[in-house]
Motif scaffolding. Sequence first.
Motif, PDB file in Angstrom:
ATOM      1  N   ALA A  24      20.486  -5.343  -0.629  1.00 27.14           N
ATOM      2  CA  ALA A  24      19.422  -6.238  -0.041  1.00 27.14           C
ATOM      3  C   ALA A  24      19.924  -6.941   1.034  1.00 27.14           C
ATOM      4  O   ALA A  24      19.082  -6.974   2.165  1.00 27.14           O
ATOM      5  N   HIS A  25      21.219  -7.410   1.051  1.00 22.82           N
ATOM      6  CA  HIS A  25      21.299  -8.308   2.247  1.00 22.82           C
ATOM      7  C   HIS A  25      21.805  -7.137   3.614  1.00 22.82           C
ATOM      8  O   HIS A  25      21.301  -7.452   4.645  1.00 22.82           O
ATOM      9  N   TYR A  26      22.202  -5.822   3.186  1.00 25.34           N
ATOM     10  CA  TYR A  26      22.226  -4.856   4.259  1.00 25.34           C
ATOM     11  C   TYR A  26      20.786  -4.448   4.677  1.00 25.34           C
ATOM     12  O   TYR A  26      20.671  -4.158   6.082  1.00 25.34           O
ATOM     13  N   ARG A  27      19.872  -4.319   4.114  1.00 31.42           N
ATOM     14  CA  ARG A  27      18.529  -4.028   4.349  1.00 31.42           C
ATOM     15  C   ARG A  27      17.886  -5.073   5.288  1.00 31.42           C
ATOM     16  O   ARG A  27      17.262  -4.974   6.195  1.00 31.42           O
ATOM     17  N   GLN A  28      18.226  -6.242   4.908  1.00 30.30           N
ATOM     18  CA  GLN A  28      17.798  -7.509   5.793  1.00 30.30           C
ATOM     19  C   GLN A  28      18.402  -7.594   6.926  1.00 30.30           C
ATOM     20  O   GLN A  28      17.767  -7.769   8.096  1.00 30.30           O
ATOM     21  N   MET A  29      19.620  -7.178   7.397  1.00 32.13           N
ATOM     22  CA  MET A  29      20.123  -7.092   8.481  1.00 32.13           C
ATOM     23  C   MET A  29      19.722  -6.020   9.341  1.00 32.13           C
ATOM     24  O   MET A  29      19.615  -6.212  10.586  1.00 32.13           O
ATOM     25  N   ALA A  30      19.424  -4.908   8.513  1.00 34.43           N
ATOM     26  CA  ALA A  30      18.800  -3.838   9.418  1.00 34.43           C
ATOM     27  C   ALA A  30      17.387  -4.317  10.052  1.00 34.43           C
ATOM     28  O   ALA A  30      17.194  -4.033  11.274  1.00 34.43           O
TER      29      ALA A  30
END
Length: 69
Positions: A24-30
């Motif tokens: 979820a964190h990686y998706r938010q960063m994207a």
Amino acid sequence: MKPSPKTVYDNLNLLEKVDKVSSAHYRQMAQEVLADPEVSLQWREAIAERLNQANRQLGLQTAGDNDSY
């Protein structure tokens, strides 16, 4: 400090290998990189394509795990 577009792009390859919180964190960063007009169009297009692929895969996986369809 914002992560580099390359880091975000590379992290999207890890979505299926990390826990749900990291994913979820990686998706938010994207999403943040996609919304940043200072990031080159080339990077934003590459990240958008990779995120789209990951989202399709998640949708297929979720549909397979949940027989409510």
